[in-house]
Scaffold this motif. Sequence first.
Motif, PDB file in Angstrom:
ATOM      1  N   VAL A 231       0.744  -1.109  -0.133  1.00  0.00           N
ATOM      2  CA  VAL A 231      -0.114  -0.045  -0.143  1.00  0.00           C
ATOM      3  C   VAL A 231       0.820   1.304   0.065  1.00  0.00           C
ATOM      4  CG1 VAL A 231      -1.658   1.439   1.483  1.00  0.00           C
ATOM      5  CG2 VAL A 231      -1.725  -1.286   1.256  1.00  0.00           C
ATOM      6  N   PHE A 232       2.033   1.303   0.878  1.00  0.00           N
ATOM      7  CA  PHE A 232       2.825   2.306   0.494  1.00  0.00           C
ATOM      8  C   PHE A 232       3.532   2.554  -0.688  1.00  0.00           C
ATOM      9  CE2 PHE A 232       4.192   4.634   4.513  1.00  0.00           C
ATOM     10  CZ  PHE A 232       3.287   3.969   5.586  1.00  0.00           C
ATOM     11  N   ALA A 233       3.882   1.490  -1.344  1.00  0.00           N
ATOM     12  CA  ALA A 233       4.527   1.685  -2.671  1.00  0.00           C
ATOM     13  C   ALA A 233       3.435   2.340  -3.606  1.00  0.00           C
ATOM     14  CB  ALA A 233       4.857   0.236  -3.075  1.00  0.00           C
ATOM     15  N   LEU A 234       2.102   1.725  -3.416  1.00  0.00           N
ATOM     16  CA  LEU A 234       1.112   2.447  -4.291  1.00  0.00           C
ATOM     17  C   LEU A 234       1.148   3.791  -4.012  1.00  0.00           C
ATOM     18  CD1 LEU A 234      -1.603  -0.200  -4.122  1.00  0.00           C
ATOM     19  CD2 LEU A 234      -0.139   0.597  -6.238  1.00  0.00           C
ATOM     20  N   PHE A 235       1.108   4.255  -2.886  1.00  0.00           N
ATOM     21  CA  PHE A 235       1.088   5.655  -2.365  1.00  0.00           C
ATOM     22  C   PHE A 235       2.264   6.407  -3.087  1.00  0.00           C
ATOM     23  CE2 PHE A 235      -1.790   5.288   1.396  1.00  0.00           C
ATOM     24  CZ  PHE A 235      -2.863   5.132   0.618  1.00  0.00           C
ATOM     25  N   ILE A 236       3.339   5.680  -2.870  1.00  0.00           N
ATOM     26  CA  ILE A 236       4.510   6.432  -3.410  1.00  0.00           C
ATOM     27  C   ILE A 236       4.733   6.655  -4.908  1.00  0.00           C
ATOM     28  CG2 ILE A 236       7.053   6.314  -3.613  1.00  0.00           C
ATOM     29  CD1 ILE A 236       7.077   5.047  -0.987  1.00  0.00           C
ATOM     30  N   ILE A 237       4.074   5.785  -5.440  1.00  0.00           N
ATOM     31  CA  ILE A 237       3.726   5.738  -6.859  1.00  0.00           C
ATOM     32  C   ILE A 237       2.886   7.005  -7.248  1.00  0.00           C
ATOM     33  CG2 ILE A 237       2.779   4.892  -9.053  1.00  0.00           C
ATOM     34  CD1 ILE A 237       3.719   1.977  -8.125  1.00  0.00           C
ATOM     35  N   ALA A 238       1.832   7.355  -6.610  1.00  0.00           N
ATOM     36  CA  ALA A 238       0.951   8.204  -6.980  1.00  0.00           C
ATOM     37  C   ALA A 238       1.725   9.936  -6.510  1.00  0.00           C
ATOM     38  CB  ALA A 238      -0.416   8.241  -5.852  1.00  0.00           C
ATOM     39  N   VAL A 239       2.427   9.688  -5.419  1.00  0.00           N
ATOM     40  CA  VAL A 239       3.015  11.150  -5.025  1.00  0.00           C
ATOM     41  C   VAL A 239       4.170  11.406  -5.887  1.00  0.00           C
ATOM     42  CG1 VAL A 239       4.623  12.113  -3.094  1.00  0.00           C
ATOM     43  CG2 VAL A 239       2.500  10.834  -2.703  1.00  0.00           C
ATOM     44  N   ALA A 240       4.761  10.239  -6.462  1.00  0.00           N
ATOM     45  CA  ALA A 240       5.932  10.558  -7.557  1.00  0.00           C
ATOM     46  C   ALA A 240       5.174  11.143  -8.831  1.00  0.00           C
ATOM     47  CB  ALA A 240       6.699   9.295  -7.859  1.00  0.00           C
ATOM     48  N   ALA A 241       4.118  10.537  -9.112  1.00  0.00           N
ATOM     49  CA  ALA A 241       3.401  11.302 -10.515  1.00  0.00           C
ATOM     50  C   ALA A 241       2.931  12.691 -10.264  1.00  0.00           C
ATOM     51  CB  ALA A 241       2.082  10.404 -10.728  1.00  0.00           C
ATOM     52  N   ALA A 242       2.546  13.024  -9.207  1.00  0.00           N
ATOM     53  CA  ALA A 242       2.321  14.507  -8.710  1.00  0.00           C
ATOM     54  C   ALA A 242       3.688  15.190  -8.731  1.00  0.00           C
ATOM     55  CB  ALA A 242       1.544  14.687  -7.350  1.00  0.00           C
ATOM     56  N   GLU A 243       4.653  14.551  -8.109  1.00  0.00           N
ATOM     57  CA  GLU A 243       5.966  15.329  -7.997  1.00  0.00           C
ATOM     58  C   GLU A 243       6.664  15.610  -9.351  1.00  0.00           C
ATOM     59  OE1 GLU A 243      10.402  14.722  -8.435  1.00  0.00           O
ATOM     60  OE2 GLU A 243       8.861  13.091  -8.825  1.00  0.00           O
ATOM     61  N   VAL A 244       6.464  14.577 -10.714  1.00  0.00           N
ATOM     62  CA  VAL A 244       6.981  14.816 -11.858  1.00  0.00           C
ATOM     63  C   VAL A 244       6.086  15.927 -12.493  1.00  0.00           C
ATOM     64  CG1 VAL A 244       6.965  13.934 -14.094  1.00  0.00           C
ATOM     65  CG2 VAL A 244       7.815  12.547 -12.240  1.00  0.00           C
ATOM     66  N   GLY A 245       4.841  16.003 -12.431  1.00  0.00           N
ATOM     67  CA  GLY A 245       3.852  16.879 -12.795  1.00  0.00           C
ATOM     68  C   GLY A 245       4.399  18.380 -12.537  1.00  0.00           C
ATOM     69  N   VAL A 246       4.574  18.691 -11.196  1.00  0.00           N
ATOM     70  CA  VAL A 246       4.907  19.950 -10.547  1.00  0.00           C
ATOM     71  C   VAL A 246       6.474  20.036 -11.021  1.00  0.00           C
ATOM     72  CG1 VAL A 246       5.268  21.282  -8.532  1.00  0.00           C
ATOM     73  CG2 VAL A 246       3.511  19.881  -8.690  1.00  0.00           C
ATOM     74  N   GLY A 247       7.555  19.269 -11.029  1.00  0.00           N
ATOM     75  CA  GLY A 247       8.653  19.469 -11.393  1.00  0.00           C
ATOM     76  C   GLY A 247       8.652  20.051 -12.979  1.00  0.00           C
ATOM     77  N   LEU A 248       8.107  19.280 -13.643  1.00  0.00           N
ATOM     78  CA  LEU A 248       8.187  19.634 -15.098  1.00  0.00           C
ATOM     79  C   LEU A 248       7.500  20.969 -15.341  1.00  0.00           C
ATOM     80  CD1 LEU A 248       7.514  16.270 -17.037  1.00  0.00           C
ATOM     81  CD2 LEU A 248       9.503  17.942 -17.105  1.00  0.00           C
ATOM     82  N   ALA A 249       6.403  21.472 -14.565  1.00  0.00           N
ATOM     83  CA  ALA A 249       5.946  22.557 -14.769  1.00  0.00           C
ATOM     84  C   ALA A 249       6.812  23.795 -14.467  1.00  0.00           C
ATOM     85  CB  ALA A 249       4.427  22.961 -13.991  1.00  0.00           C
ATOM     86  N   ILE A 250       7.596  23.489 -13.198  1.00  0.00           N
ATOM     87  CA  ILE A 250       8.678  24.549 -12.861  1.00  0.00           C
ATOM     88  C   ILE A 250       9.798  24.586 -13.809  1.00  0.00           C
ATOM     89  CG2 ILE A 250      10.228  25.034 -11.020  1.00  0.00           C
ATOM     90  CD1 ILE A 250       8.679  23.758  -9.178  1.00  0.00           C
ATOM     91  N   ILE A 251      10.067  23.331 -14.637  1.00  0.00           N
ATOM     92  CA  ILE A 251      11.285  23.571 -15.401  1.00  0.00           C
ATOM     93  C   ILE A 251      10.681  24.042 -16.620  1.00  0.00           C
ATOM     94  CG2 ILE A 251      12.427  21.833 -17.100  1.00  0.00           C
ATOM     95  CD1 ILE A 251      12.797  20.022 -14.831  1.00  0.00           C
ATOM     96  N   LEU A 252       9.366  24.225 -16.960  1.00  0.00           N
ATOM     97  CA  LEU A 252       8.873  24.698 -18.225  1.00  0.00           C
ATOM     98  C   LEU A 252       8.963  26.301 -17.901  1.00  0.00           C
ATOM     99  CD1 LEU A 252       6.107  22.868 -19.702  1.00  0.00           C
ATOM    100  CD2 LEU A 252       8.114  23.035 -20.545  1.00  0.00           C
TER     101      LEU A 252
END
Lengths: 99, 199
Positions: free
Chosen positions: A59-80
Amino acid sequence: MLLSQFLLLSAILFSIGVYGVIVRRNGVAVLMAIELILNSVNINLVAFGAMHGNLSGQVFALFIIAVAAAEVGVGLAIILSIYRNRRSVALDELDLMKG
Amino acid sequence: MTLLAAANGISLPGTDDPINVSQTVGFALLAALMIWAAIRVVTTRNVVHAAVWLVVVLAGAAAQFILLAAEFVGVTQVMVYIGAVIVLILFGVMLTQAKLGNDPNLSRRNWYGGAVVAVVLFGLLAFATIDTFEDAKLPEDRRMALPAAEVGDGEVPRTESNTGAVSDAVFGAYLLPLEVLGVLLTAALVGAIAVARKD
């Protein structure tokens, strides 16, 4: 299977990810190295869950996958938006806050 | 005698079990592929190649999850990481006009510091891991144990499938964290749009 073999694999991936974060100069390439690190943590969690016969690891791994998806979205927005302001994503040139 | 296990009284399971050879060989093949691909991710001079090598690492991790009987996590890994995150990263590469051919400036010239940090870090992690879990083995039956409340005497009852058990856990004991995670995802994506839009 030994538990240590999974932990060693994830330690290797983690170290490679840290190397990438230090060495890469391109913002997107640093994000890829961060993905490596997050994945190594997931392997650890699932392996410990399998050792204890406990679901919390998965369950923790699933939550980390979801948080990582959010992190990539925000990170790429900042890079853009950095790219839009400076026409470059070279991290060395981001020295605005340097004293 | 392991230092940490002795200090904390951790009991290591399966120290006397035999090693399952076929599973270990499968693990080793996958692990070698993943490590090589991960090294290529951080050393290749082409950003697009790095993204494609990252796909290999993520797919290998999904296979390891299935080897660990965490099939739902493995499928989620394929859908979220390979399906969404890689596409997002490739969009990031295209939109920031990174050089699509070889770019000699993708890494720093002096990579020695990073290599030293990585090697020292791996040494510490490997020492701690091997010293603590020297012979601990994963159980052959990797179906999850049912919650302690339902355990009677004798054999520990096991779930029929780990996917069903994960859904029970996510919509049972972990319901509140799941809802918080939904709010976090919404907030993060709205924030990403707000940061990236032209104004």
